[in-house]
Design a protein around this motif. Structure first.
Motif, PDB file in Angstrom:
ATOM      1  N   THR A 149      14.653  -7.757 -14.285  1.00  0.00           N
ATOM      2  CA  THR A 149      15.715  -6.971 -14.916  1.00  0.00           C
ATOM      3  C   THR A 149      16.992  -6.973 -14.080  1.00  0.00           C
ATOM      4  O   THR A 149      17.989  -6.366 -14.473  1.00  0.00           O
ATOM      5  N   THR A 150      16.980  -7.649 -12.934  1.00  0.00           N
ATOM      6  CA  THR A 150      18.161  -7.689 -12.071  1.00  0.00           C
ATOM      7  C   THR A 150      19.353  -8.280 -12.818  1.00  0.00           C
ATOM      8  O   THR A 150      19.268  -9.367 -13.396  1.00  0.00           O
ATOM      9  N   ASN A 151      20.460  -7.546 -12.807  1.00  0.00           N
ATOM     10  CA  ASN A 151      21.722  -7.981 -13.427  1.00  0.00           C
ATOM     11  C   ASN A 151      21.621  -8.168 -14.938  1.00  0.00           C
ATOM     12  O   ASN A 151      22.406  -8.910 -15.524  1.00  0.00           O
ATOM     13  N   CYS A 152      20.669  -7.506 -15.571  1.00  0.00           N
ATOM     14  CA  CYS A 152      20.615  -7.590 -17.035  1.00  0.00           C
ATOM     15  C   CYS A 152      21.687  -6.723 -17.658  1.00  0.00           C
ATOM     16  O   CYS A 152      21.967  -6.829 -18.864  1.00  0.00           O
ATOM     17  N   CYS A 153      22.310  -5.839 -16.860  1.00  0.00           N
ATOM     18  CA  CYS A 153      23.367  -4.973 -17.372  1.00  0.00           C
ATOM     19  C   CYS A 153      24.273  -4.600 -16.207  1.00  0.00           C
ATOM     20  O   CYS A 153      23.964  -4.848 -15.054  1.00  0.00           O
ATOM     21  N   GLY A 154      25.422  -4.033 -16.518  1.00  0.00           N
ATOM     22  CA  GLY A 154      26.334  -3.589 -15.477  1.00  0.00           C
ATOM     23  C   GLY A 154      27.470  -4.557 -15.227  1.00  0.00           C
ATOM     24  O   GLY A 154      27.558  -5.640 -15.816  1.00  0.00           O
ATOM     25  N   ASP A 155      28.370  -4.172 -14.329  1.00  0.00           N
ATOM     26  CA  ASP A 155      29.553  -4.975 -14.004  1.00  0.00           C
ATOM     27  C   ASP A 155      29.197  -5.983 -12.915  1.00  0.00           C
ATOM     28  O   ASP A 155      29.679  -5.912 -11.777  1.00  0.00           O
ATOM     29  N   VAL A 156      28.366  -6.920 -13.299  1.00  0.00           N
ATOM     30  CA  VAL A 156      27.808  -7.900 -12.371  1.00  0.00           C
ATOM     31  C   VAL A 156      27.787  -9.266 -13.057  1.00  0.00           C
ATOM     32  O   VAL A 156      28.098  -9.400 -14.234  1.00  0.00           O
ATOM     33  N   VAL A 157      27.383 -10.291 -12.300  1.00  0.00           N
ATOM     34  CA  VAL A 157      27.147 -11.613 -12.883  1.00  0.00           C
ATOM     35  C   VAL A 157      25.839 -11.545 -13.660  1.00  0.00           C
ATOM     36  O   VAL A 157      24.785 -11.294 -13.081  1.00  0.00           O
ATOM     37  N   ARG A 158      25.916 -11.747 -14.955  1.00  0.00           N
ATOM     38  CA  ARG A 158      24.746 -11.609 -15.817  1.00  0.00           C
ATOM     39  C   ARG A 158      23.859 -12.858 -15.754  1.00  0.00           C
ATOM     40  O   ARG A 158      24.154 -13.840 -15.073  1.00  0.00           O
ATOM     41  N   GLU A 181      24.965 -14.474  -3.170  1.00  0.00           N
ATOM     42  CA  GLU A 181      26.300 -13.875  -3.266  1.00  0.00           C
ATOM     43  C   GLU A 181      26.576 -13.392  -4.686  1.00  0.00           C
ATOM     44  O   GLU A 181      27.059 -12.275  -4.900  1.00  0.00           O
ATOM     45  N   LEU A 182      26.260 -14.229  -5.670  1.00  0.00           N
ATOM     46  CA  LEU A 182      26.538 -13.875  -7.062  1.00  0.00           C
ATOM     47  C   LEU A 182      25.571 -12.806  -7.569  1.00  0.00           C
ATOM     48  O   LEU A 182      25.972 -11.909  -8.333  1.00  0.00           O
ATOM     49  N   LEU A 183      24.331 -12.919  -7.176  1.00  0.00           N
ATOM     50  CA  LEU A 183      23.288 -12.041  -7.721  1.00  0.00           C
ATOM     51  C   LEU A 183      23.265 -10.667  -7.059  1.00  0.00           C
ATOM     52  O   LEU A 183      23.029  -9.656  -7.728  1.00  0.00           O
ATOM     53  N   SER A 203      35.064  -5.684 -12.127  1.00  0.00           N
ATOM     54  CA  SER A 203      35.742  -4.771 -13.046  1.00  0.00           C
ATOM     55  C   SER A 203      35.059  -4.740 -14.402  1.00  0.00           C
ATOM     56  O   SER A 203      35.289  -3.821 -15.199  1.00  0.00           O
ATOM     57  N   ARG A 204      34.229  -5.718 -14.659  1.00  0.00           N
ATOM     58  CA  ARG A 204      33.505  -5.796 -15.939  1.00  0.00           C
ATOM     59  C   ARG A 204      32.426  -6.872 -15.786  1.00  0.00           C
ATOM     60  O   ARG A 204      32.386  -7.591 -14.791  1.00  0.00           O
ATOM     61  N   LYS A 205      31.579  -7.015 -16.779  1.00  0.00           N
ATOM     62  CA  LYS A 205      30.505  -8.008 -16.720  1.00  0.00           C
ATOM     63  C   LYS A 205      31.065  -9.426 -16.634  1.00  0.00           C
ATOM     64  O   LYS A 205      32.196  -9.688 -17.055  1.00  0.00           O
ATOM     65  N   HIS A 206      30.244 -10.343 -16.117  1.00  0.00           N
ATOM     66  CA  HIS A 206      30.674 -11.720 -15.895  1.00  0.00           C
ATOM     67  C   HIS A 206      29.571 -12.653 -16.395  1.00  0.00           C
ATOM     68  O   HIS A 206      28.425 -12.571 -15.943  1.00  0.00           O
TER      69      HIS A 206
END
Length: 454
Positions: free
Chosen positions: A7-16, A46-48, A55-58
Motif C-alpha cells: 500500500t506504500t504510496n497508493c495515496c497522498g502527495d507522493v510518487v504513485r 529517493e522517489l518512493l 505539492s500534489r500526487k505525481h
C-alpha cells in the motif's frame, strides 16, 4: 502465501505506483522490454521514500512503444522507448520523454520534452522532474499543485532546461547526450487493438486473453476463479487494465479454445472491447463522498440499452464511454468519445442528479480534451446517448470515420444544434432542442422572480 502487494504510496502527495501498458513484456509492438526500467523507478528509494512532501500526487508511466495503450499523454511523466542508429552505425536503445499531463478538474495533455534520452539516464531525469515538482509546485491551491502546472508555466523547452539545471546540481554525467525536442507536439500512435479478445504475443505459441469485467466488480470468489484459470491454462499471470478489465497472459495455443469456452460459460463477456460495451465508470455515490451522481446506475442503464445489440455497436465501430460522478476525473471522462461528468441539475422542487456530456476526447495523436455539449438528468442519459450515436451514424464520413474524429471535424456547436435532447416528463418523452430549453429556463426564472416579489 506472500503475494507482494504493497500500500506504500497508493495515496497522498507522493510518487504513485508506476504504470505501463497491459501487454507490457508480451506485446508484438513493444520496442524492447521495459520491465527493468519499471522496477527501477518503482523501487527507487529517493522517489518512493524520500520525496514524500510534494505539492500534489505525481504519476509516472513507462510505455512499451509509442502507442496509446499506456496513456502517456495523461501522466506527469511518460517514458516511451525508441531505438536509433548512432554515428557509428550501431543500434542504441533510448527514450522519448514526455511530461506535464494530467486530468482532474483542469485537464492537460503532456508535451514531448526530450526527443532522445540515453537509456541509462532515465533515472536521473525522473528524479529531477520529481524534485522540480517538490520545489516549484503550487502549495497554496491543490488544484494547481500538479506537475502539469509547472510544465505549462515554464513551457516545454523551459521545463527541459529546468531539469538540466537540477541534474547539474546533482553532478549528473552525460547531460549533453540528452536532446531537447525541436517540436514539442505529441505524436502518439493509435491503440493497436480494436475488439479482438485473443491477442498473439511476441513469444511464439503464447496468447493473451482479454476478459471484460462488468463495471470492474470482482468478488473474492471470482478473483480466486480467475487465478485458478490462469494457473491451469497459462502461467498464473493476471493483468488489470485501465479500462477496468482483466487479461490472462501466456496462454498456449492449445489452451485458447478451452479457456475461451470456460470464460463464456461462466457468463463473462469477451466481445466488445474498445467498443460501446466497454464502458468505464467510477464508483460514484456508492462509495465516494465527492460524487454527486450514481455512476453505477448510469453504467447499468447504458449496458442494458446497448451492450447486447451486437449489430448496432458493431456498426458504430470503436467507441469509448467514460463516466465520472464528480468534477474530478477518476473515470477519465475528458478523453472518452462520450464523457459523462456528474452534476446536480436544478429542478422545480430542488436538485436532481445528472451529467454534463462531453464529446470527442482522444488520448492518441496530440490528444484532445472532450468538449462540453449539454447537461442532462439521470433518466435522460440513455435516449440522449442514442440520439448522439444515431446522429453520428447519419453524418460520419465514408461510413467509417471514428466518433471522436467526427466530433473534432464537425464541432460541438453543430452537434448541439443537430441533436435533440430527449427530456423526460412523467411517462412521456418530449424532444426539444437546446435553444428552446434555454429559452424555457430563462422564462421560468423570470416568472418565478415575479411571483416571489408578489
Amino acid at each position: 502465501k506472500q503475494i507482494e502487494i504493497s500500500t506504500t504510496n497508493c495515496c497522498g502527495d507522493v510518487v504513485r505506483n508506476v504504470t505501463s501498458c497491459p501487454l507490457q513484456g508480451v506485446c508484438q509492438h513493444e520496442v524492447y522490454n521495459v520491465r527493468d526500467t519499471i522496477e527501477m523507478i518503482a523501487g527507487d528509494e529517493e522517489l518512493l521514500i524520500k520525496q514524500r512532501n510534494l505539492s500534489r500526487k505525481h504519476k509516472i508511466v513507462v510505455s512499451g512503444c509509442n502507442r496509446a495503450c499506456g496513456l502517456p499523454l495523461l501522466n506527469c511523466q511518460a517514458w516511451i522507448p525508441m531505438i536509433r542508429t548512432n554515428g557509428n552505425g550501431e543500434k542504441e536503445e533510448g527514450w522519448q520523454y514526455y511530461a506535464g499531463g494530467g486530468l482532474g478538474q483542469n485537464p492537460y495533455m503532456s508535451k514531448l520534452i526530450y526527443s532522445w534520452v540515453p537509456k541509462d539516464m532515465c533515472q536521473a531525469v525522473t528524479r529531477a522532474a520529481v524534485e522540480a515538482h517538490r520545489r516549484y509546485g503550487n502549495r497554496e491551491s491543490r488544484k494547481l499543485g500538479r506537475l502539469k502546472i509547472i510544465v505549462d508555466k515554464y513551457g516545454p523547452e523551459g521545463f527541459a532546461l529546468l531539469l538540466f539545471n537540477l541534474m547539474k546540481e546533482r553532478n549528473v554525467a552525460g547531460i549533453d547526450n540528452i536532446e531537447i525536442a525541436e517540436d514539442h507536439t505529441p505524436n502518439i500512435l493509435p491503440h493497436p487493438f480494436e475488439g479482438q479478445y485473443v491477442v498473439p504475443q511476441r513469444q511464439e505459441g503464447l496468447n493473451a486473453i482479454r476478459i471484460m469485467i462488468r463495471r470492474s466488480e470482482v468478488s473474492g470468489d471470482e478473483a480466486q476463479m480467475f487465478a485458478k484459470w490462469a494457473e491451469e491454462y497459462a502461467n498464473g499471470e493476471l493483468v488489470l487494465t485501465a479500462r477496468q478489465n482483466l487479461i490472462i497472459r501466456n496462454v498456449p495455443d492449445s489452451n485458447v479454445e478451452p479457456l475461451v469456452k470456460l470464460i463464456r460459460a461462466a457468463g463473462y463477456r469477451l466481445d466488445g472491447a474498445e467498443h460501446l460495451p466497454d464502458v468505464v465508470a467510477c464508483v460514484g455515490t456508492t462509495y465516494c463522498n465527492l460524487a454527486v451522481s450514481d455512476t453505477p446506475n448510469c453504467y447499468h442503464r447504458i449496458m442494458e440499452a446497448f451492450a447486447d445489440n451486437d449489430e448496432y455497436w458493431a456498426k458504430l465501430g470503436p467507441l469509448q464511454i467514460n463516466m465520472n460522478g464528480c468534477p474530478n476525473s477518476c473515470g477519465q471522462h475528458w478523453i472518452a468519445d462520450i464523457g459523462l461528468r456528474g452534476t446536480r441539475q436544478m429542478q422545480h422542487a430542488g436538485s436532481e442528479e445528472g451529467f454534463t456530456v462531453y464529446l470527442g476526447g482522444d488520448s492518441e495523436g496530440n490528444g484532445f480534451i472532450g468538449r462540453e455539449l449539454f447537461d442532462v438528468v439521470g433518466n435522460e442519459i440513455v435516449p440522449t446517448v442514442k440520439s448522439l450515436l444515431d446522429y453520428y451514424l447519419a453524418n460520419r464520413k465514408n461510413g467509417a470515420e471514428r466518433f471522436n474524429k467526427f466530433v473534432q471535424r464537425v464541432g460541438v456547436d453543430d452537434i448541439r444544434n443537430g441533436v435533440p435532447i430527449v427530456r423526460a416528463e412523467g411517462e412521456e418523452q418530449l424532444e426539444i432542442r437546446v435553444n428552446k430549453q434555454l429559452e424555457d429556463y430563462f422564462q421560468l426564472t423570470i416568472e418565478d422572480a415575479k411571483r416571489e416579489r408578489k
